[in-house]
Design an enzyme around this catalytic site. Structure first.
Site, short mmCIF file in Angstrom:
data_model
loop_
_atom_site.label_atom_id
_atom_site.label_comp_id
_atom_site.label_asym_id
_atom_site.label_seq_id
_atom_site.Cartn_x
_atom_site.Cartn_y
_atom_site.Cartn_z
N ASP A 79 0.76 -1.20 -0.02
CA ASP A 79 -0.01 -0.12 0.02
C ASP A 79 0.84 1.18 -0.05
OD1 ASP A 79 -2.96 -0.50 -0.08
OD2 ASP A 79 -2.76 -1.58 1.78
N ILE A 82 1.09 2.27 -3.59
CA ILE A 82 -0.06 2.54 -4.29
C ILE A 82 -0.67 3.82 -3.89
CG2 ILE A 82 -2.29 1.32 -4.94
CD1 ILE A 82 -1.19 -1.07 -3.97
N GLU A 118 -6.93 0.84 1.45
CA GLU A 118 -6.30 2.04 1.92
C GLU A 118 -6.80 3.10 0.85
OE1 GLU A 118 -2.60 2.26 3.56
OE2 GLU A 118 -2.83 0.50 4.85
N HIS A 164 -15.73 8.05 -17.51
CA HIS A 164 -16.44 8.22 -19.01
C HIS A 164 -15.37 9.42 -19.67
CE1 HIS A 164 -20.20 6.41 -18.10
NE2 HIS A 164 -20.20 6.96 -16.82
N CYS A 206 -14.67 5.15 -22.98
CA CYS A 206 -14.76 5.16 -24.33
C CYS A 206 -13.84 6.10 -25.38
CB CYS A 206 -16.41 5.99 -24.65
SG CYS A 206 -17.71 5.05 -23.87
N SER A 232 -16.73 1.83 -24.88
CA SER A 232 -16.39 0.75 -24.08
C SER A 232 -17.40 0.18 -23.27
CB SER A 232 -15.08 1.42 -23.09
OG SER A 232 -14.57 0.27 -22.39
#
Length: 395
Positions: A79, A82, A118, A164, A206, A232
């Site tokens: 973590d 990340i 997390e 999107h 998309c 997509s």
């Protein structure tokens, strides 16, 4: 005797040849692993995982991101390496039939939210500005370490984005957009500031291929779920939750990653083939012209897994300890065993017995002098006020 001696000599020669050939094969295998390790050229891996959509009907975008998060953690990225950005908290949404869960498979088979997620940036914190600041390192000094991308010129970085989008842009929470030009310039700043060694960019939206058209920085490999002009599509509608659980491209990528282990030799060419048009409906794309290495020589774990440092040495390491060290370690082990003994709690009555237990009768004690005096005072006041003649009206 002569025949026996010749047979024994032949057997000895054959065994020697087999041992030498086996040793050469093992040595060549070790050399190949060492060469692969040094050829990769990186010492640490990072992941930036971004969901840019909010609202309940975009449940699948949160599930996409959490599924990738689960995979990279399973393959060894901690973590601390990340940066997870979620624009909405689907786990605590009032519409969620099972609070504190986010499912990526139908029939609620796999909860990708878990107990150890997390989230570094959530809700209003997920903006274009904060995303670009994370990439370029232009962050205020008060920002905690968990919200920083502390990469260097030996870092391989995985950047995954979902939401999107359209031709050349990706929306953030339906309020702002990041363009492919802004993203390309951010990657160039990262390269100039020595913030990455190699970068893998994956986007599920998309017209996703339009987001990597403007890239111009070296050592970048990009993948997208759809070409320009294509949508997509979502996958796995769940009637209990009322929405689609994942997008098609990420679903098949995650199925592919579930078969990967930290020692896997699967390469990036295999990842390019995971979602053909027959499965994704859209046409996934990839770009490798900026990447210096051949994709077939790039392991999946070079980006999705942790770096396991291997050092080959010819020195002899003594494993035997001195007697004093052995004695002290034995005492420490005994102390640890005593400390590890389970604690014993006092025996308690079951709850049912506590509820139905009869109250204990209290012992009778004669009233004290104060109580007797108080009652005498009350009686005197009564007789003085009403007298004996009013007693018949009271009783």
């Amino acid at each position: 005797m002569a025949v026996t001696d010749s047979l024994s000599r032949a057997a000895t020669v054959l065994a020697t040849v087999l041992l030498l050939s086996f040793g050469s094969v093992a040595a060549s295998h070790i050399e190949d692993q060492a060469e692969q390790f040094f050829r990769s050229g990186h010492t640490n891996n990072w992941a930036v995982l971004v969901c840019t959509s909010r609202f309940w009907f975009n449940y699948r975008h949160v599930a996409n991101t959490l599924s990738v998060y689960r995979s990279v953690k399973r393959l060894g990225i901690p973590d601390s390496h990340i940066v997870l950005m979620l624009a909405d908290d689907m786990a605590c949404n009032p519409r969620n039939p099972k609070p504190a869960t986010v499912f990526s498979h139908k029939n609620m088979e796999l909860n990708v939210y878990g107990d150890d997620v997390e989230v570094d940036y959530r809700s209003y914190e997920v903006t274009v500005e904060n995303f670009l600041r994370v990439l370029t390192g232009r962050i205020p000094p008060s920002t905690p370490r968990s919200k920083r991308l502390l990469s260097d010129d030996r870092s391989n970085i995985l950047i995954y984005m979902t939401g999107h989008g359209g031709n050349g842009f990706l929306k953030f929470q339906d309020s702002e957009e990041i363009t492919n030009i802004e993203l390309a310039d951010a990657f160039e700043q990262m390269w100039q500031k020595r913030r990455y060694n190699e970068l893998l960019f994956i986007i599920d939206t998309c017209q996703g291929a339009s987001m990597y058209e403007r890239f111009y920085s070296p050592n970048i490999m990009a993948l997208a779920s759809s070409q320009v002009g294509e949508d997509s599509l979502s996958h796995q509608p769940d009637p209990a939750i009322g929405v689609h659980l994942m997008d098609r491209y990420t679903f098949y990528v995650l199925e592919f990653l579930e078969e990967i282990n930290p020692a896997s030799q699967t390469n990036m060419n295999d990842l390019f083939q995971v979602c053909p048009k027959s499965l994704c409906v859209s046409t996934p794309g990839h770009r490798t012209d900026l990447f210096q290495r051949d994709p077939k020589n790039v392991l999946i774990t070079d980006f999705f897994g942790s770096v396991r440092k291997v050092e080959i040495t010819t020195e002899t390491i003594k494993l035997q300890q001195d007697s004093e060290i052995m004695e002290s370690s034995y005492k420490e082990d005994q102390m640890d065993e005593k400390l590890m003994e389970p604690l014993k709690y006092a025996e308690q009555l079951p709850v049912a017995q506590i509820i139905h237990q009869k109250p204990k009768l209290k012992d009778w004690h004669p009233p004290g002098g104060f109580i007797l005096g108080l009652w005498a005072l009350i009686i005197m006041v009564f007789f003085k006020t009403y007298g004996i003649k009013h007693m018949k009206f009271i009783f």
